[in-house]
Write a protein that holds these residues in place. Structure first.
Motif, PDB file in Angstrom:
ATOM      1  N   THR A  84       0.844  -1.198   0.000  1.00 50.70           N
ATOM      2  CA  THR A  84       0.000   0.000   0.000  1.00 50.70           C
ATOM      3  C   THR A  84       0.878   1.247   0.000  1.00 50.70           C
ATOM      4  N   ALA A  85       1.920   1.237   0.822  1.00 53.16           N
ATOM      5  CA  ALA A  85       2.827   2.395   0.881  1.00 53.16           C
ATOM      6  C   ALA A  85       3.523   2.583  -0.457  1.00 53.16           C
ATOM      7  N   ALA A  86       3.935   1.464  -1.077  1.00 49.37           N
ATOM      8  CA  ALA A  86       4.610   1.558  -2.375  1.00 49.37           C
ATOM      9  C   ALA A  86       3.655   2.106  -3.425  1.00 49.37           C
ATOM     10  N   GLU A  87       2.411   1.670  -3.384  1.00 48.39           N
ATOM     11  CA  GLU A  87       1.430   2.154  -4.342  1.00 48.39           C
ATOM     12  C   GLU A  87       1.184   3.649  -4.135  1.00 48.39           C
ATOM     13  N   ARG A  88       1.093   4.103  -2.938  1.00 48.84           N
ATOM     14  CA  ARG A  88       0.843   5.516  -2.658  1.00 48.84           C
ATOM     15  C   ARG A  88       2.071   6.355  -3.046  1.00 48.84           C
ATOM     16  N   ARG A  89       3.243   5.795  -2.791  1.00 51.40           N
ATOM     17  CA  ARG A  89       4.462   6.499  -3.200  1.00 51.40           C
ATOM     18  C   ARG A  89       4.472   6.648  -4.712  1.00 51.40           C
ATOM     19  N   ASP A  90       4.174   5.497  -5.395  1.00 50.05           N
ATOM     20  CA  ASP A  90       4.147   5.539  -6.849  1.00 50.05           C
ATOM     21  C   ASP A  90       3.091   6.545  -7.337  1.00 50.05           C
ATOM     22  N   ASP A  91       1.921   6.568  -6.689  1.00 50.95           N
ATOM     23  CA  ASP A  91       0.874   7.515  -7.064  1.00 50.95           C
ATOM     24  C   ASP A  91       1.345   8.954  -6.831  1.00 50.95           C
ATOM     25  N   ALA A  92       2.077   9.144  -5.722  1.00 49.40           N
ATOM     26  CA  ALA A  92       2.549  10.488  -5.402  1.00 49.40           C
ATOM     27  C   ALA A  92       3.658  10.907  -6.376  1.00 49.40           C
ATOM     28  N   LEU A  93       4.449  10.008  -6.811  1.00 53.73           N
ATOM     29  CA  LEU A  93       5.563  10.323  -7.704  1.00 53.73           C
ATOM     30  C   LEU A  93       5.117  10.361  -9.169  1.00 53.73           C
ATOM     31  N   ALA A  94       3.990   9.819  -9.470  1.00 54.26           N
ATOM     32  CA  ALA A  94       3.523   9.746 -10.849  1.00 54.26           C
ATOM     33  C   ALA A  94       3.419  11.138 -11.485  1.00 54.26           C
ATOM     34  N   PRO A  95       2.864  12.169 -10.856  1.00 58.87           N
ATOM     35  CA  PRO A  95       2.811  13.468 -11.488  1.00 58.87           C
ATOM     36  C   PRO A  95       4.216  14.015 -11.760  1.00 58.87           C
ATOM     37  N   LEU A  96       5.140  13.693 -10.928  1.00 55.63           N
ATOM     38  CA  LEU A  96       6.494  14.174 -11.139  1.00 55.63           C
ATOM     39  C   LEU A  96       7.113  13.478 -12.338  1.00 55.63           C
ATOM     40  N   ASP A  97       6.804  12.264 -12.504  1.00 56.29           N
ATOM     41  CA  ASP A  97       7.338  11.523 -13.636  1.00 56.29           C
ATOM     42  C   ASP A  97       6.739  12.069 -14.929  1.00 56.29           C
ATOM     43  N   ASP A  98       5.476  12.442 -14.887  1.00 61.85           N
ATOM     44  CA  ASP A  98       4.847  12.967 -16.073  1.00 61.85           C
ATOM     45  C   ASP A  98       5.514  14.291 -16.478  1.00 61.85           C
ATOM     46  N   ASP A  99       5.913  15.101 -15.511  1.00 57.54           N
ATOM     47  CA  ASP A  99       6.564  16.376 -15.804  1.00 57.54           C
ATOM     48  C   ASP A  99       7.923  16.135 -16.441  1.00 57.54           C
ATOM     49  N   GLU A 100       8.586  15.168 -16.088  1.00 51.97           N
ATOM     50  CA  GLU A 100       9.900  14.890 -16.642  1.00 51.97           C
ATOM     51  C   GLU A 100       9.782  14.381 -18.064  1.00 51.97           C
ATOM     52  N   ASP A 101       8.703  13.745 -18.396  1.00 53.86           N
ATOM     53  CA  ASP A 101       8.547  13.213 -19.731  1.00 53.86           C
ATOM     54  C   ASP A 101       8.296  14.351 -20.751  1.00 53.86           C
ATOM     55  N   GLU A 102       7.826  15.494 -20.315  1.00 51.30           N
ATOM     56  CA  GLU A 102       7.547  16.597 -21.253  1.00 51.30           C
ATOM     57  C   GLU A 102       8.884  17.209 -21.697  1.00 51.30           C
ATOM     58  N   PRO A 103       8.947  17.641 -23.015  1.00 55.29           N
ATOM     59  CA  PRO A 103      10.190  18.238 -23.496  1.00 55.29           C
ATOM     60  C   PRO A 103      10.428  19.602 -22.858  1.00 55.29           C
ATOM     61  N   THR A 104      11.622  19.877 -22.713  1.00 57.40           N
ATOM     62  CA  THR A 104      12.003  21.144 -22.115  1.00 57.40           C
ATOM     63  C   THR A 104      12.036  22.237 -23.196  1.00 57.40           C
ATOM     64  N   ARG A 105      11.587  23.406 -22.938  1.00 55.15           N
ATOM     65  CA  ARG A 105      11.514  24.452 -23.930  1.00 55.15           C
ATOM     66  C   ARG A 105      12.530  25.435 -23.754  1.00 55.15           C
TER      67      ARG A 105
END
Length: 191
Positions: A170-191
């Motif tokens: 459960t903790a791992a899932e919540r961590r992954d859920d919490a980190l997921a938005p951060l991962d999405d930001d990294e996937d976007e190209p830098t301008r």
């Protein structure tokens, strides 16, 4: 007849004392019983009657002996020999009866001692058996309690491990859920 009874009672007491190994206390007890028997009114009466009979017959016997002695010395000698033989025979029979009685008394004492020893052994065996049964029951009960405690501890450990795994997941899932938005930001190209 009364004399034979007295001799028999005396022989019985003597045989028991000699045959039994009961010690001083038992000897005193036997001696007291013998004194009671000797002073029993029936025995006293029999003794008195025997004494009176001898006193009554003594003059008759003396007169007959005097007549027999006067008639011939040979008749007196023959009577003395027969009397001695009778006394010897009675003494032999009395000794034999006393010996037989002592033997039977010793045998009975030995038999009683054997039965007492056997009874004691049986009681000891029963007590030992009961103690062994009690020990076995206690051992079985302790074994059962140990198994239950061990089984309960295993169940508690398994439950704790299961809950820990679930909490970690459960903790791992919540961590992954919490980190997921951060991962999405990294996937976007830098301008």
């Amino acid at each position: 007849m009364a004399r034979l009874r007295i001799l028999f009672v005396a022989g019985l007491g003597l045989g028991y004392v000699l045959g039994a190994r009961a010690g001083r206390a038992r000897y005193e007890q036997i001696r007291e019983k013998a004194d009671e028997a000797w002073n029993d009114p029936r025995v006293v009466k029999a003794r008195d009657e025997a004494t009176q009979f001898v006193k009554d017959k003594a003059p008759v016997v003396a007169e007959a002996a005097k007549d027999a002695a006067a008639k011939t010395a040979e008749a007196a000698k023959d009577a003395a020999a027969k009397t001695a033989e009778t006394v010897k025979d009675v003494a032999g029979k009395t000794a034999e009866a006393t010996k037989d009685l002592a033997s039977k008394t010793a045998e009975a004492t030995k038999d009683v001692a054997g039965k007492t020893a056997e009874t004691t052994k049986n009681v000891a065996d029963k007590v030992t058996g009961a103690a062994t049964d009690a020990r076995d029951k206690v051992t079985d009960t302790v074994g059962d309690v140990q198994k239950r405690v061990s089984d309960t501890a295993d169940e508690i450990r398994d439950d704790i491990e299961e809950r820990s795994d679930k909490a970690l997941r459960t903790a791992a899932e919540r961590r992954d859920d919490a980190l997921a938005p951060l991962d999405d930001d990294e996937d976007e190209p830098t301008r």
